[in-house]
Design a protein around this motif. Structure first.
Motif, PDB file in Angstrom:
ATOM      1  N   MET A   1       0.814  -1.195   0.000  1.00  0.00           N
ATOM      2  CA  MET A   1       0.000   0.000   0.000  1.00  0.00           C
ATOM      3  C   MET A   1       0.859   1.261   0.000  1.00  0.00           C
ATOM      4  SD  MET A   1      -3.145   0.963   0.118  1.00  0.00           S
ATOM      5  CE  MET A   1      -4.342   2.034   0.793  1.00  0.00           C
ATOM      6  N   ASP A   2       1.930   1.242   0.768  1.00  0.00           N
ATOM      7  CA  ASP A   2       2.802   2.409   0.817  1.00  0.00           C
ATOM      8  C   ASP A   2       3.521   2.645  -0.491  1.00  0.00           C
ATOM      9  OD1 ASP A   2       2.139   3.141   3.370  1.00  0.00           O
ATOM     10  OD2 ASP A   2       3.741   1.976   4.305  1.00  0.00           O
ATOM     11  N   SER A   3       3.852   1.569  -1.208  1.00  0.00           N
ATOM     12  CA  SER A   3       4.558   1.762  -2.476  1.00  0.00           C
ATOM     13  C   SER A   3       3.648   2.414  -3.512  1.00  0.00           C
ATOM     14  CB  SER A   3       5.106   0.432  -2.991  1.00  0.00           C
ATOM     15  OG  SER A   3       4.037  -0.440  -3.319  1.00  0.00           O
ATOM     16  N   ILE A   4       2.385   2.072  -3.486  1.00  0.00           N
ATOM     17  CA  ILE A   4       1.429   2.709  -4.410  1.00  0.00           C
ATOM     18  C   ILE A   4       1.284   4.189  -4.052  1.00  0.00           C
ATOM     19  CG2 ILE A   4      -0.979   2.798  -5.142  1.00  0.00           C
ATOM     20  CD1 ILE A   4      -1.065  -0.229  -4.774  1.00  0.00           C
ATOM     21  N   ARG A   5       1.165   4.472  -2.767  1.00  0.00           N
ATOM     22  CA  ARG A   5       1.031   5.851  -2.312  1.00  0.00           C
ATOM     23  C   ARG A   5       2.283   6.656  -2.672  1.00  0.00           C
ATOM     24  NH1 ARG A   5      -0.130   5.875   3.623  1.00  0.00           N
ATOM     25  NH2 ARG A   5      -2.067   4.991   2.879  1.00  0.00           N
ATOM     26  N   ASP A   6       3.447   6.049  -2.482  1.00  0.00           N
ATOM     27  CA  ASP A   6       4.696   6.735  -2.811  1.00  0.00           C
ATOM     28  C   ASP A   6       4.837   6.974  -4.305  1.00  0.00           C
ATOM     29  OD1 ASP A   6       5.330   6.757  -0.153  1.00  0.00           O
ATOM     30  OD2 ASP A   6       6.711   5.053  -0.265  1.00  0.00           O
ATOM     31  N   SER A   7       4.469   5.995  -5.113  1.00  0.00           N
ATOM     32  CA  SER A   7       4.586   6.180  -6.568  1.00  0.00           C
ATOM     33  C   SER A   7       3.611   7.232  -7.069  1.00  0.00           C
ATOM     34  CB  SER A   7       4.390   4.852  -7.298  1.00  0.00           C
ATOM     35  OG  SER A   7       3.065   4.394  -7.143  1.00  0.00           O
ATOM     36  N   LEU A   8       2.411   7.274  -6.488  1.00  0.00           N
ATOM     37  CA  LEU A   8       1.450   8.311  -6.882  1.00  0.00           C
ATOM     38  C   LEU A   8       1.917   9.690  -6.444  1.00  0.00           C
ATOM     39  CD1 LEU A   8      -1.955   6.543  -6.178  1.00  0.00           C
ATOM     40  CD2 LEU A   8      -0.925   7.036  -8.396  1.00  0.00           C
ATOM     41  N   LEU A  10       5.020  10.599  -6.137  1.00  0.00           N
ATOM     42  CA  LEU A  10       6.113  10.947  -7.051  1.00  0.00           C
ATOM     43  C   LEU A  10       5.563  11.419  -8.396  1.00  0.00           C
ATOM     44  CD1 LEU A  10       9.174  11.035  -7.404  1.00  0.00           C
ATOM     45  CD2 LEU A  10       9.055   8.676  -8.202  1.00  0.00           C
ATOM     46  N   GLU A  11       4.521  10.766  -8.867  1.00  0.00           N
ATOM     47  CA  GLU A  11       3.919  11.178 -10.142  1.00  0.00           C
ATOM     48  C   GLU A  11       3.275  12.558 -10.024  1.00  0.00           C
ATOM     49  OE1 GLU A  11       3.312  11.046 -14.058  1.00  0.00           O
ATOM     50  OE2 GLU A  11       4.451   9.590 -12.878  1.00  0.00           O
ATOM     51  N   ARG A  12       2.621  12.845  -8.909  1.00  0.00           N
ATOM     52  CA  ARG A  12       2.041  14.177  -8.692  1.00  0.00           C
ATOM     53  C   ARG A  12       3.129  15.247  -8.657  1.00  0.00           C
ATOM     54  NH1 ARG A  12      -1.274  11.417  -5.016  1.00  0.00           N
ATOM     55  NH2 ARG A  12       0.116  12.014  -3.299  1.00  0.00           N
ATOM     56  N   ASN A  17       6.015  19.642 -11.388  1.00  0.00           N
ATOM     57  CA  ASN A  17       7.227  20.186 -11.994  1.00  0.00           C
ATOM     58  C   ASN A  17       6.954  20.641 -13.427  1.00  0.00           C
ATOM     59  OD1 ASN A  17      10.005  20.816 -12.074  1.00  0.00           O
ATOM     60  ND2 ASN A  17      10.478  18.839 -12.970  1.00  0.00           N
ATOM     61  N   GLU A  18       6.180  19.861 -14.160  1.00  0.00           N
ATOM     62  CA  GLU A  18       5.827  20.252 -15.534  1.00  0.00           C
ATOM     63  C   GLU A  18       4.959  21.508 -15.545  1.00  0.00           C
ATOM     64  OE1 GLU A  18       4.116  17.014 -17.688  1.00  0.00           O
ATOM     65  OE2 GLU A  18       5.827  15.700 -17.272  1.00  0.00           O
ATOM     66  N   ARG A  19       4.017  21.605 -14.612  1.00  0.00           N
ATOM     67  CA  ARG A  19       3.177  22.814 -14.538  1.00  0.00           C
ATOM     68  C   ARG A  19       4.013  24.039 -14.203  1.00  0.00           C
ATOM     69  NH1 ARG A  19      -0.205  19.369 -11.627  1.00  0.00           N
ATOM     70  NH2 ARG A  19       0.440  20.357  -9.667  1.00  0.00           N
ATOM     71  N   THR A  20       5.003  23.853 -13.347  1.00  0.00           N
ATOM     72  CA  THR A  20       5.874  24.967 -12.998  1.00  0.00           C
ATOM     73  C   THR A  20       6.675  25.418 -14.209  1.00  0.00           C
ATOM     74  OG1 THR A  20       6.001  24.143 -10.742  1.00  0.00           O
ATOM     75  CG2 THR A  20       7.677  25.722 -11.408  1.00  0.00           C
ATOM     76  N   LEU A  21       7.164  24.459 -15.000  1.00  0.00           N
ATOM     77  CA  LEU A  21       7.872  24.808 -16.232  1.00  0.00           C
ATOM     78  C   LEU A  21       6.963  25.604 -17.162  1.00  0.00           C
ATOM     79  CD1 LEU A  21      10.253  24.598 -18.272  1.00  0.00           C
ATOM     80  CD2 LEU A  21       9.172  22.496 -19.075  1.00  0.00           C
ATOM     81  N   LEU A  22       5.726  25.158 -17.313  1.00  0.00           N
ATOM     82  CA  LEU A  22       4.798  25.877 -18.184  1.00  0.00           C
ATOM     83  C   LEU A  22       4.519  27.292 -17.674  1.00  0.00           C
ATOM     84  CD1 LEU A  22       2.299  23.008 -19.050  1.00  0.00           C
ATOM     85  CD2 LEU A  22       4.072  23.999 -20.507  1.00  0.00           C
ATOM     86  N   SER A  72      16.737  20.218 -13.417  1.00  0.00           N
ATOM     87  CA  SER A  72      17.395  19.849 -12.159  1.00  0.00           C
ATOM     88  C   SER A  72      16.436  19.096 -11.237  1.00  0.00           C
ATOM     89  CB  SER A  72      17.977  21.075 -11.470  1.00  0.00           C
ATOM     90  OG  SER A  72      16.955  21.942 -11.070  1.00  0.00           O
ATOM     91  N   VAL A  73      15.187  19.529 -11.151  1.00  0.00           N
ATOM     92  CA  VAL A  73      14.204  18.824 -10.328  1.00  0.00           C
ATOM     93  C   VAL A  73      13.884  17.467 -10.943  1.00  0.00           C
ATOM     94  CG1 VAL A  73      11.807  18.881  -9.490  1.00  0.00           C
ATOM     95  CG2 VAL A  73      13.241  20.909  -9.321  1.00  0.00           C
ATOM     96  N   ARG A  74      13.783  17.412 -12.257  1.00  0.00           N
ATOM     97  CA  ARG A  74      13.498  16.140 -12.917  1.00  0.00           C
ATOM     98  C   ARG A  74      14.609  15.126 -12.689  1.00  0.00           C
ATOM     99  NH1 ARG A  74      12.565  15.229 -19.304  1.00  0.00           N
ATOM    100  NH2 ARG A  74      14.820  15.112 -19.266  1.00  0.00           N
ATOM    101  N   SER A  75      15.852  15.578 -12.758  1.00  0.00           N
ATOM    102  CA  SER A  75      16.950  14.637 -12.526  1.00  0.00           C
ATOM    103  C   SER A  75      16.966  14.182 -11.071  1.00  0.00           C
ATOM    104  CB  SER A  75      18.285  15.268 -12.911  1.00  0.00           C
ATOM    105  OG  SER A  75      18.617  16.307 -12.020  1.00  0.00           O
ATOM    106  N   TYR A  76      16.614  15.060 -10.134  1.00  0.00           N
ATOM    107  CA  TYR A  76      16.527  14.661  -8.735  1.00  0.00           C
ATOM    108  C   TYR A  76      15.414  13.641  -8.532  1.00  0.00           C
ATOM    109  CZ  TYR A  76      15.846  14.885  -3.724  1.00  0.00           C
ATOM    110  OH  TYR A  76      15.708  14.553  -2.404  1.00  0.00           O
ATOM    111  N   LEU A  77      14.273  13.844  -9.167  1.00  0.00           N
ATOM    112  CA  LEU A  77      13.153  12.921  -9.002  1.00  0.00           C
ATOM    113  C   LEU A  77      13.412  11.572  -9.666  1.00  0.00           C
ATOM    114  CD1 LEU A  77      10.119  15.305  -9.589  1.00  0.00           C
ATOM    115  CD2 LEU A  77      10.916  14.342  -7.425  1.00  0.00           C
ATOM    116  N   ASN A  78      14.242  11.541 -10.693  1.00  0.00           N
ATOM    117  CA  ASN A  78      14.525  10.292 -11.396  1.00  0.00           C
ATOM    118  C   ASN A  78      15.631   9.471 -10.765  1.00  0.00           C
ATOM    119  OD1 ASN A  78      12.505  10.710 -13.258  1.00  0.00           O
ATOM    120  ND2 ASN A  78      13.853  11.736 -14.711  1.00  0.00           N
TER     121      ASN A  78
END
Length: 84
Positions: A1-8, A10-12, A17-22, A72-78
């Motif tokens: 359950m925690d892995s699903i919550r963590d992956s979601l 991370l996706e949010r 990050n994409e909205r901030t770029l826009l 820079s944020v994308r590379s940190y998140l990846n």
């Protein structure tokens, strides 16, 4: 359950990050468009031309900073295991 919550979470964060770029792109292009308007309509007045150059440079700086922050944020998140 925690892995699903963590992956979601991370996706949010990636989507935020994409909205901030826009937002950076929108702001930079608006400043550049304002500079173009000043160049077009007030080309004979030196004060407005100086303001137009300032807006143009500031718009380009906003674009560069936004792209830099996005990557820079994308590379940190990846990373496999982000540092805390």
């Amino acid at each position: 359950m925690d892995s699903i919550r963590d992956s979601l979470a991370l996706e949010r964060t990636r989507l935020a990050n994409e909205r901030t770029l826009l937002a950076y792109v929108r702001t930079g292009l608006s400043l550049i468009a304002a500079a173009a308007v000043l160049f077009q309509f007030f080309s004979s007045q030196h004060t407005h031309v100086a303001m137009a150059w300032l807006l143009l440079v500031f718009g380009a700086v906003v674009l560069v900073v936004g792209v830099y922050r996005f990557y820079s944020v994308r590379s940190y998140l990846n990373q496999d295991e982000p540092e805390e």
